[in-house]
Design an enzyme around this catalytic site. Structure first.
Site, PDB file in Angstrom:
ATOM      1  N   CYS A 198       0.828  -1.194   0.000  1.00  0.00           N
ATOM      2  CA  CYS A 198       0.000   0.000   0.000  1.00  0.00           C
ATOM      3  C   CYS A 198       0.875   1.260   0.000  1.00  0.00           C
ATOM      4  O   CYS A 198       1.878   1.330   0.693  1.00  0.00           O
ATOM      5  CB  CYS A 198      -0.935   0.093   1.190  1.00  0.00           C
ATOM      6  SG  CYS A 198      -2.045  -1.291   1.311  1.00  0.00           S
ATOM      7  N   ARG A 201       4.076  -0.157  -4.717  1.00  0.00           N
ATOM      8  CA  ARG A 201       3.804  -0.681  -3.374  1.00  0.00           C
ATOM      9  C   ARG A 201       2.530  -1.518  -3.328  1.00  0.00           C
ATOM     10  O   ARG A 201       2.225  -2.138  -2.312  1.00  0.00           O
ATOM     11  CB  ARG A 201       3.680   0.477  -2.373  1.00  0.00           C
ATOM     12  CG  ARG A 201       4.917   1.354  -2.299  1.00  0.00           C
ATOM     13  CD  ARG A 201       4.718   2.468  -1.307  1.00  0.00           C
ATOM     14  NE  ARG A 201       4.582   1.971   0.048  1.00  0.00           N
ATOM     15  CZ  ARG A 201       5.603   1.705   0.845  1.00  0.00           C
ATOM     16  NH1 ARG A 201       6.822   1.895   0.426  1.00  0.00           N
ATOM     17  NH2 ARG A 201       5.402   1.245   2.063  1.00  0.00           N
ATOM     18  N   TRP A 248      -2.432  -2.941  -1.720  1.00  0.00           N
ATOM     19  CA  TRP A 248      -2.026  -4.343  -1.814  1.00  0.00           C
ATOM     20  C   TRP A 248      -2.819  -5.036  -0.717  1.00  0.00           C
ATOM     21  O   TRP A 248      -2.569  -4.833   0.463  1.00  0.00           O
ATOM     22  CB  TRP A 248      -0.518  -4.465  -1.570  1.00  0.00           C
ATOM     23  CG  TRP A 248       0.032  -5.835  -1.804  1.00  0.00           C
ATOM     24  CD1 TRP A 248       0.463  -6.350  -2.996  1.00  0.00           C
ATOM     25  CD2 TRP A 248       0.245  -6.851  -0.827  1.00  0.00           C
ATOM     26  NE1 TRP A 248       0.919  -7.640  -2.810  1.00  0.00           N
ATOM     27  CE2 TRP A 248       0.797  -7.967  -1.506  1.00  0.00           C
ATOM     28  CE3 TRP A 248       0.014  -6.962   0.543  1.00  0.00           C
ATOM     29  CZ2 TRP A 248       1.127  -9.156  -0.855  1.00  0.00           C
ATOM     30  CZ3 TRP A 248       0.338  -8.140   1.195  1.00  0.00           C
ATOM     31  CH2 TRP A 248       0.896  -9.223   0.492  1.00  0.00           C
ATOM     32  N   ASN A 255      -1.674   2.299   5.572  1.00  0.00           N
ATOM     33  CA  ASN A 255      -0.759   1.223   5.164  1.00  0.00           C
ATOM     34  C   ASN A 255      -0.375   0.484   6.427  1.00  0.00           C
ATOM     35  O   ASN A 255       0.155   1.089   7.356  1.00  0.00           O
ATOM     36  CB  ASN A 255       0.486   1.831   4.498  1.00  0.00           C
ATOM     37  CG  ASN A 255       1.560   0.792   4.233  1.00  0.00           C
ATOM     38  OD1 ASN A 255       1.258  -0.372   4.011  1.00  0.00           O
ATOM     39  ND2 ASN A 255       2.804   1.212   4.251  1.00  0.00           N
ATOM     40  N   GLY A 256      -0.667  -0.819   6.477  1.00  0.00           N
ATOM     41  CA  GLY A 256      -0.342  -1.604   7.656  1.00  0.00           C
ATOM     42  C   GLY A 256      -1.474  -2.553   7.981  1.00  0.00           C
ATOM     43  O   GLY A 256      -2.325  -2.831   7.132  1.00  0.00           O
ATOM     44  N   GLU A 267      19.186 -16.010  -7.174  1.00  0.00           N
ATOM     45  CA  GLU A 267      18.663 -14.696  -7.563  1.00  0.00           C
ATOM     46  C   GLU A 267      18.088 -14.756  -8.984  1.00  0.00           C
ATOM     47  O   GLU A 267      17.023 -14.197  -9.255  1.00  0.00           O
ATOM     48  CB  GLU A 267      19.784 -13.656  -7.441  1.00  0.00           C
ATOM     49  CG  GLU A 267      19.439 -12.257  -7.874  1.00  0.00           C
ATOM     50  CD  GLU A 267      18.223 -11.650  -7.181  1.00  0.00           C
ATOM     51  OE1 GLU A 267      17.723 -12.214  -6.187  1.00  0.00           O
ATOM     52  OE2 GLU A 267      17.736 -10.616  -7.653  1.00  0.00           O
ATOM     53  N   LYS A 292      14.174 -14.028 -10.013  1.00  0.00           N
ATOM     54  CA  LYS A 292      13.782 -13.026 -11.030  1.00  0.00           C
ATOM     55  C   LYS A 292      12.845 -13.666 -12.040  1.00  0.00           C
ATOM     56  O   LYS A 292      11.832 -13.104 -12.399  1.00  0.00           O
ATOM     57  CB  LYS A 292      14.995 -12.495 -11.801  1.00  0.00           C
ATOM     58  CG  LYS A 292      15.910 -11.464 -11.205  1.00  0.00           C
ATOM     59  CD  LYS A 292      15.319 -10.238 -10.659  1.00  0.00           C
ATOM     60  CE  LYS A 292      14.737 -10.445  -9.311  1.00  0.00           C
ATOM     61  NZ  LYS A 292      15.269  -9.810  -8.183  1.00  0.00           N
ATOM     62  N   GLU A 317       9.309 -14.573 -10.393  1.00  0.00           N
ATOM     63  CA  GLU A 317       8.441 -13.507  -9.884  1.00  0.00           C
ATOM     64  C   GLU A 317       7.856 -12.611 -10.976  1.00  0.00           C
ATOM     65  O   GLU A 317       6.803 -12.037 -10.784  1.00  0.00           O
ATOM     66  CB  GLU A 317       9.124 -12.677  -8.793  1.00  0.00           C
ATOM     67  CG  GLU A 317      10.199 -11.748  -9.261  1.00  0.00           C
ATOM     68  CD  GLU A 317      10.791 -10.913  -8.128  1.00  0.00           C
ATOM     69  OE1 GLU A 317      10.095 -10.594  -7.169  1.00  0.00           O
ATOM     70  OE2 GLU A 317      11.996 -10.583  -8.233  1.00  0.00           O
ATOM     71  N   HIS A 339      20.274 -35.364  -6.268  1.00  0.00           N
ATOM     72  CA  HIS A 339      19.599 -35.957  -5.101  1.00  0.00           C
ATOM     73  C   HIS A 339      18.087 -35.751  -5.162  1.00  0.00           C
ATOM     74  O   HIS A 339      17.437 -35.649  -4.129  1.00  0.00           O
ATOM     75  CB  HIS A 339      20.179 -35.381  -3.813  1.00  0.00           C
ATOM     76  CG  HIS A 339      21.624 -35.723  -3.609  1.00  0.00           C
ATOM     77  ND1 HIS A 339      22.066 -36.961  -3.212  1.00  0.00           N
ATOM     78  CD2 HIS A 339      22.749 -34.979  -3.802  1.00  0.00           C
ATOM     79  CE1 HIS A 339      23.385 -36.973  -3.160  1.00  0.00           C
ATOM     80  NE2 HIS A 339      23.822 -35.766  -3.513  1.00  0.00           N
ATOM     81  N   LYS A 362       6.408  -4.117  -3.723  1.00  0.00           N
ATOM     82  CA  LYS A 362       7.837  -3.855  -3.615  1.00  0.00           C
ATOM     83  C   LYS A 362       8.325  -3.994  -2.166  1.00  0.00           C
ATOM     84  O   LYS A 362       9.331  -4.615  -1.909  1.00  0.00           O
ATOM     85  CB  LYS A 362       8.126  -2.442  -4.130  1.00  0.00           C
ATOM     86  CG  LYS A 362       9.573  -2.009  -4.029  1.00  0.00           C
ATOM     87  CD  LYS A 362      10.380  -2.617  -5.128  1.00  0.00           C
ATOM     88  CE  LYS A 362      11.844  -2.243  -5.057  1.00  0.00           C
ATOM     89  NZ  LYS A 362      12.658  -3.217  -5.793  1.00  0.00           N
TER      90      LYS A 362
HETATM   91  O1  M6R Z   1      13.485  -4.102   0.701  1.00  0.00           O
HETATM   92  P1  M6R Z   1      14.060  -5.444   0.974  1.00  0.00           P
HETATM   93  O2  M6R Z   1      15.382  -5.655   0.375  1.00  0.00           O
HETATM   94  O3  M6R Z   1      14.070  -5.789   2.434  1.00  0.00           O
HETATM   95  O4  M6R Z   1      13.061  -6.464   0.249  1.00  0.00           O
HETATM   96  C1  M6R Z   1      13.201  -7.839   0.407  1.00  0.00           C
HETATM   97  C2  M6R Z   1      12.338  -8.601  -0.566  1.00  0.00           C
HETATM   98  O5  M6R Z   1      10.988  -8.345  -0.353  1.00  0.00           O
HETATM   99  C3  M6R Z   1      12.689  -8.274  -2.025  1.00  0.00           C
HETATM  100  O6  M6R Z   1      14.026  -8.504  -2.300  1.00  0.00           O
HETATM  101  C4  M6R Z   1      11.831  -9.130  -2.993  1.00  0.00           C
HETATM  102  O7  M6R Z   1      12.190 -10.470  -2.887  1.00  0.00           O
HETATM  103  C5  M6R Z   1      11.967  -8.645  -4.433  1.00  0.00           C
HETATM  104  N1  M6R Z   1      10.701  -8.719  -5.086  1.00  0.00           N
HETATM  105  C6  M6R Z   1      12.925  -9.457  -5.231  1.00  0.00           C
HETATM  106  O8  M6R Z   1      12.989  -9.087  -6.563  1.00  0.00           O
END
Ligand code: M6R
Length: 612
Positions: free
Chosen positions: A2, A32, A79, A105-106, A485, A489, A492, A508, A607
């Protein structure tokens, strides 16, 4: 999680009408959350609300969010947590008489009890959200106080949970009331108007003069005035907290790129350069090394991409400084916090500095007296604020939901830390440490080459990749977090199921899925021993019909093993996250676009995750 914004203005003092300012700010907060949005204004002694389910641009076309009139306007992009995305659950929420409007937000944890209490007093609720209790509660308390701020303050004292809350009221049309606990909120100061927002990019177009609101602060803004107090502690001299942000408006716009993600991938050379020069001068590194030298145990924690940077750090620390590091995913902190004591150090990595899982981990360790080092991209965010030492990446604002430039810059900072630690312990000579730092200094130029060499190759490969349903990402040693990583990517933003493993582990179990044309990506660090080990794993996969995609240096000995080859310059293996990640980012980006998805707004994600 949010995004919220508020503008309160004198007539004729704003660059655009306040309705347009709120709309433009919401667009910059869309990363957000983007399942619904809305605005509310005080206009001619009435609260006007325009809101609905859907993305901001669609709502703008359908409802005209920016056309709302008034000088006191708040907005929200959502969100969903409590209540599915729908028109009625979209914020702002109002009370029975439409005299108060709130964006939040929260999460309000005790909303059920409060809702019952308010229903018993005759309040009628329209949504399934936790937030709606707030305007009703203020409405109820206003009956006895007859003062909006006092009613708001009493309401805040009754709420349990996390919140950045903004409220407007017909009774005080030129004020926006706010309160904050565990969710981010900033105040923007300007001439003839003031603002509130969840994050800096929403305000950059209007002001660079900001105050980061601290937990338990409550107050209000008018066009010319700011009032802040700390709950139960008294008035805050807010002038002490004003700072000028360095980010530019350009940082928060797409600058001609079709998506923020692509822009941010291309910004890596600049981000690495700024981070390198920043870290070189940063006295916090020496302080952090001192803590590490004195530590009995060292832990590192984070979520998502930042966790991968933390995992990389733990491997590097074992190799260079011979210090094993306990690395864990932040949401699992309850398992690890009880093992810590005041002799230990925790490193928390978070680009936003606001991730709730990471913040909770930090607080749990602090309760045991653990010293905390933060690595973040956002100055004054919650995690650095609550840490003993903060080291910053200088990536600039990252708006695409998929982390890109913040990952490579985090690994630069963490490499620097591991090198300095190893040097202080005597495992690296001065010259050896300097040589490694020189490699970090070259990372900007190298990243630039890698992006240029691989952009069109990634686009070409995405033709084939976009028709795949699954993929493995494999590596060894220092390359494993990079494979993780790359897989994150891909999944997601393109929704292709991608899993990463240490390559040796694939036999395994995971290999059971491999069949003709199954994509297996190998992150091949520039290290002869690792190449030898990876050769065996490639052959195991090839024997089962897998298509082998390698990210490997110009001089790789494995060239003839690869069906597809992301060629990168030959550099030191310590740069593996910086050299091998950009091709993986580009492949994920182009695959998502080929499949018709918006990489900046992947489904179900936000985000910054400010809920547990
Ligand atoms: O702001 P932060 O680095 O703490 O965020 C952590 C994760 O939420 C963030 O890296 C998330 O996994 C991203 N969508 C990855 O691309």
């Amino acid at each position: 999680m949010c995004g919220i914004i508020g503008v309160v203005a004198l007539p004729g003092k704003t660059p655009y009408r306040p309705g347009v300012m709120v709309y433009r700010g919401l667009k910059r907060l869309e990363y957000r959350g983007y399942d619904s949005a809305g605005v509310a204004a005080v206009y001619h002694d009435k609260i006007i609300v325009v809101k609905g389910k859907g993305k901001i641009d669609d709502l703008e076309k359908k409802l005209g969010l920016s056309s709302v009139d008034g000088l006191t306007i708040i907005g929200h992009t959502r969100w969903a947590t409590h209540g599915a995305p729908s028109d009625v659950n979209a914020h702002p929420h109002t009370d029975c008489k439409n005299e108060f409007a709130v964006v939040h937000n929260g999460i309000i944890q005790n909303f059920r009890e409060l809702k019952q209490l308010l229903i018993s007093k005759g309040h009628v609720f329209r949504s399934d959200t936790d937030t709606e209790v707030v305007p009703h509660l203020v409405e109820e308390l206003y009956k006895t106080t007859g003062d909006v701020y006092q009613a708001f303050k009493q309401a805040i004292k009754m709420i349990k949970g996390s919140y950045a809350l903004i409220l407007i009221s017909v009774h005080e049309p030129d004020k926006i009331f706010f309160a904050k606990k565990d969710s981010p909120l900033i105040i923007g100061l300007a001439e003839g108007f003031n603002l509130l927002a969840s994050d800096i990019p929403a305000l950059l177009e209007y002001t660079k003069k900001i105050i980061t609101v601290r937990d338990n602060w409550i107050g209000y803004i008018t066009p010319k005035e700011v009032f802040i107090e700390e709950l139960d502690k008294g008035v805050i001299d807010w002038r002490k907290y004003v700072r000028i942000v360095e980010w530019s408006l350009e940082d928060a716009t797409k600058s001609g790129y079709p998506h923020f993600m692509l822009k941010e991938i291309h910004e890596q050379p600049r981000a690495l350069k700024d981070t390198f020069y920043g870290i070189r001068e940063d006295v916090a590194v020496a302080e952090a090394v001192k803590l590490l030298l004195d530590a009995e145990k060292i832990y590192v924690t984070a979520a998502g991409t930042s966790y991968h940077a933390g995992y990389y750090y733990s491997i590097l620390s074992a190799i260079l400084a011979r210090r094993p590091i306990i690395h864990f995913i932040a949401s699992e902190y309850e398992v690890y916090a009880p093992t810590s004591s005041e002799k230990d150090v925790l490193i928390v990595i978070s680009q936003s500095g606001e991730t709730m899982d990471s913040l909770k981990a930090l607080r749990a360790f602090k309760e045991n007296g653990v010293k905390v080092i933060a690595v973040s991209n956002v100055i004054d965010s919650a995690i650095p604020r609550e840490s003993d030492i903060s080291i910053y990446t200088r990536a600039g604002p990252e708006i695409g939901v998929a982390a890109t430039k913040t990952f490579t810059t985090q690994t630069l900072v963490l490499s620097w830390l591991a090198i300095s630690h190893a040097e202080a312990l005597g495992y690296l000579t001065r010259n050896e440490a300097e040589e490694l730092r020189d490699w970090l200094g070259k990372s900007s130029e190298i990243a630039s080459k890698i992006i240029a060499w691989n952009e069109s190759y990634a686009l070409k490969l995405s033709e084939w990749f976009s028709s795949r349903g699954n993929a493995y990402y494999l590596s060894r040693g220092i390359g494993v977090p990079v494979a993780m990583e790359g897989a994150l990517k891909m999944k997601e933003i393109s929704y292709i199921h991608a899993e990463a493993y240490p390559a040796g582990e694939s036999k395994h179990g995971p290999i059971a899925l491999v069949e003709e044309n199954y994509p297996v990506l190998f992150v091949i660090p520039n290290h002869p021993e690792l190449e030898k080990l990876i050769l065996g794993n490639i052959q195991e996969m090839k024997a089962r019909g897998a298509v082998i995609i390698g990210i490997a240096s110009e001089d790789t000995s494995l060239r003839d093993q690869l069906d597809y080859w992301f060629k990168i310059p030959t550099t030191h293996w310590i740069l593996t996250p910086i050299t091998h990640t950009p091709p993986l980012q580009l492949l994920a980006y182009h695959t998502a676009v080929k499949r018709g998805y918006d990489p900046d707004k992947p489904r179900n994600l936000a985000k910054t995750v400010t809920v547990e």
